[in-house]
Scaffold this motif. Structure first.
Motif, PDB file in Angstrom:
ATOM      1  N   SER A 251      -6.555 -35.413  57.239  1.00 37.14           N
ATOM      2  CA  SER A 251      -6.529 -36.187  55.990  1.00 37.14           C
ATOM      3  C   SER A 251      -5.295 -35.886  55.151  1.00 37.14           C
ATOM      4  CB  SER A 251      -7.796 -35.907  55.178  1.00 37.14           C
ATOM      5  OG  SER A 251      -8.964 -36.312  55.880  1.00 37.14           O
ATOM      6  N   ALA A 252      -4.635 -34.774  55.431  1.00 36.95           N
ATOM      7  CA  ALA A 252      -3.411 -34.431  54.686  1.00 36.95           C
ATOM      8  C   ALA A 252      -2.203 -35.209  55.192  1.00 36.95           C
ATOM      9  CB  ALA A 252      -3.140 -32.930  54.787  1.00 36.95           C
ATOM     10  N   PHE A 253      -2.304 -35.810  56.371  1.00 38.83           N
ATOM     11  CA  PHE A 253      -1.136 -36.430  57.000  1.00 38.83           C
ATOM     12  C   PHE A 253      -0.552 -37.547  56.146  1.00 38.83           C
ATOM     13  CE2 PHE A 253       0.795 -39.447  60.067  1.00 38.83           C
ATOM     14  CZ  PHE A 253       1.756 -38.604  60.598  1.00 38.83           C
ATOM     15  N   ARG A 254      -1.372 -38.270  55.406  1.00 47.32           N
ATOM     16  CA  ARG A 254      -0.872 -39.390  54.600  1.00 47.32           C
ATOM     17  C   ARG A 254       0.096 -38.926  53.511  1.00 47.32           C
ATOM     18  NH1 ARG A 254      -6.440 -41.344  51.899  1.00 47.32           N
ATOM     19  NH2 ARG A 254      -7.113 -40.842  54.026  1.00 47.32           N
ATOM     20  N   PHE A 255       0.061 -37.641  53.163  1.00 48.32           N
ATOM     21  CA  PHE A 255       0.928 -37.113  52.118  1.00 48.32           C
ATOM     22  C   PHE A 255       2.194 -36.475  52.679  1.00 48.32           C
ATOM     23  CE2 PHE A 255      -3.450 -36.867  50.505  1.00 48.32           C
ATOM     24  CZ  PHE A 255      -3.335 -37.732  49.426  1.00 48.32           C
ATOM     25  N   TYR A 256       2.392 -36.531  53.992  1.00 48.27           N
ATOM     26  CA  TYR A 256       3.588 -35.969  54.598  1.00 48.27           C
ATOM     27  C   TYR A 256       4.801 -36.828  54.237  1.00 48.27           C
ATOM     28  CZ  TYR A 256       1.079 -32.723  57.718  1.00 48.27           C
ATOM     29  OH  TYR A 256       0.333 -31.706  58.232  1.00 48.27           O
ATOM     30  N   PRO A 257       6.002 -36.250  54.236  1.00 45.50           N
ATOM     31  CA  PRO A 257       7.212 -37.055  54.047  1.00 45.50           C
ATOM     32  C   PRO A 257       7.328 -38.109  55.148  1.00 45.50           C
ATOM     33  CG  PRO A 257       7.702 -34.709  53.833  1.00 45.50           C
ATOM     34  CD  PRO A 257       6.298 -34.799  54.333  1.00 45.50           C
ATOM     35  N   GLN A 258       7.908 -39.245  54.826  1.00 42.02           N
ATOM     36  CA  GLN A 258       8.000 -40.338  55.786  1.00 42.02           C
ATOM     37  C   GLN A 258       8.806 -39.939  57.020  1.00 42.02           C
ATOM     38  OE1 GLN A 258       6.275 -43.279  55.447  1.00 42.02           O
ATOM     39  NE2 GLN A 258       6.893 -43.532  57.585  1.00 42.02           N
ATOM     40  N   ALA A 259       9.829 -39.115  56.832  1.00 45.70           N
ATOM     41  CA  ALA A 259      10.634 -38.683  57.978  1.00 45.70           C
ATOM     42  C   ALA A 259       9.795 -37.886  58.971  1.00 45.70           C
ATOM     43  CB  ALA A 259      11.816 -37.850  57.501  1.00 45.70           C
ATOM     44  N   VAL A 260       8.879 -37.072  58.470  1.00 43.05           N
ATOM     45  CA  VAL A 260       7.998 -36.295  59.342  1.00 43.05           C
ATOM     46  C   VAL A 260       7.011 -37.216  60.050  1.00 43.05           C
ATOM     47  CG1 VAL A 260       6.220 -34.505  59.404  1.00 43.05           C
ATOM     48  CG2 VAL A 260       8.242 -34.205  57.968  1.00 43.05           C
ATOM     49  N   LYS A 261       6.456 -38.159  59.326  1.00 45.00           N
ATOM     50  CA  LYS A 261       5.541 -39.127  59.950  1.00 45.00           C
ATOM     51  C   LYS A 261       6.236 -39.869  61.084  1.00 45.00           C
ATOM     52  CE  LYS A 261       2.824 -40.166  55.778  1.00 45.00           C
ATOM     53  NZ  LYS A 261       2.435 -41.248  54.836  1.00 45.00           N
TER      54      LYS A 261
END
Length: 384
Positions: free
Chosen positions: A284-294
């Motif tokens: 659930s934390a993944f949505r808050f990752y930086p876009q470059a990491v995603k």
């Protein structure tokens, strides 16, 4: 030019487009497995500049959220038996069983390096792992702290020494934690998923672009923690190993400890249903990752799925010689992947991964898609 005209005559624009897509996706896969994951097996942390002259005193902080006697009897002794001259183990008990806490306190008579503290559990005011860690950090006597969980088990008595040595070259130390090895297909998929998804953040860390660690095996200094005013995203019960780390990690303050002797193993408490619940909770934390990491994480999975799709399309509709070329490309990719996965597994102390990796290789994009669907629905366990 003549080759292009011949190819166009034989297979048409559709054949050219399909071949181009296959080659581009194949190139993306080569990039990941050679230039990204391929850097992990040969990585040496001692190439980083030293910030401390000697190995420091270390506090191992462990939050304990239940009356877990299996931890006390089986896994705590392995932490206490670490071959390191100067360390303490700070146990933060969150509960209301007075007898159990008194048993913890009495352990200090036999093991003077144990420090115990208690947070009374009130159902009206749930205590998160971050709150327990905060109490443990304030109770720790040493500047350098390593964090683990009651489910994680050191594989050797050198784990703490290697993690502590990481502080000589950075304020943050990250290590690997695998899944305990059992029989069965489910356990194989769990272990392989953990290894390959850990490879994502480990690869970025060795490239000096870190974005997370694992809550079972990471550490940082008190100065760093209080300088950042404690953990971030306090409205969530998760994020201490990724969202907070993204706040404090830089190119130059992270030590990556990669050794089979520094590996931990996480105990599993169920099968695939339990595992998917864990992935959904922490994911659930993944949505808050930086876009470059995603993008970095999703490009490997996406390019792999599309590569398989283009090969399948070629096998379904194209002429025989085209099918042979597509199969040859698929075989070359798999040989390359198998070699790199074997090297990676050896460096992280994993066994029995590479032989059946083709199963995980084919199924994990579908698994990731199922997880994405699960993450669409809000997980109330995450939010405070």
């Amino acid at each position: 030019m003549q080759f292009f005209d011949t190819f166009l005559t034989c297979y048409g624009w559709e054949g050219i487009a399909l071949a181009g897509a296959m080659l581009v996706l194949f190139g993306v896969q080569l990039y990941y497995y050679i230039f990204v994951y391929g850097r992990i097996p040969g990585y040496k942390n001692n190439r980083r500049a030293a910030v401390l002259e000697a190995d420091p005193q270390v506090s191992v902080v462990v939050p304990l959220f239940s009356e877990d006697y299996s931890f006390i009897e089986e896994r705590l002794p392995l932490i206490l038996a670490q071959n390191y001259p100067d360390f303490e183990v700070v146990i933060v008990y969150v509960g209301h069983d007075t007898d159990f806490y008194e048993d913890l306190v009495r352990l200090k008579q036999s093991f003077p390096q144990i420090v115990t503290t208690k947070i009374h559990l009130d159902p009206r005011f749930p205590i998160s792992r971050k709150m327990a860690l905060n109490v443990g950090i304030k109770s720790a006597h040493y500047e350098c702290m390593v964090f683990t969980s009651t489910d994680a088990c050191p594989q050797t008595d050198r784990w703490l020494a290697l993690m502590a040595k990481g502080f000589t070259r950075g304020e943050i130390v990250v290590g690997y934690c695998g899944v305990e090895r059992k029989k069965g297909f489910s356990n194989y998929m769990m272990r392989t998923w953990r290894m390959m998804h850990s490879a994502d953040w480990i690869a970025r860390a060795v490239q000096r672009r870190p974005y997370r660690g694992t809550l079972h095996n990471f550490g940082f200094t008190k100065r760093l923690y209080f300088g950042a005013n404690g953990f971030s995203h306090l409205n969530m019960n998760i994020g201490e190993d990724d969202l907070f780390m993204q706040k404090v990690m830089t190119r130059d303050n992270v030590s990556v400890i990669l050794s089979p002797r520094a590996t931990l193993r996480e105990k599993t408490w169920g099968g695939m249903g339990w595992w998917m619940g864990q992935l959904r909770y922490f994911g659930s934390a993944f949505r808050f990752y930086p876009q470059a990491v995603k993008n970095f994480i999703q490009w490997e999975l996406g390019s792999r799925a599309l590569f398989f799709a283009t090969v399948l399309c070629a096998l379904a509709v194209m002429p025989f010689e085209y099918k042979l070329a597509a199969l040859a490309l698929l075989l070359v990719r798999y040989v390359l992947v198998a070699v790199q996965v074997r090297r990676l597994a050896r460096r992280l102390g994993e066994r029995g991964i590479a032989g059946c990796y083709f199963i995980y290789d084919l199924l994990s994009p579908l698994w990731a898609l199922a997880l994405c669907i699960l993450l669409v629905r809000r997980d109330d366990r995450v939010w405070r």
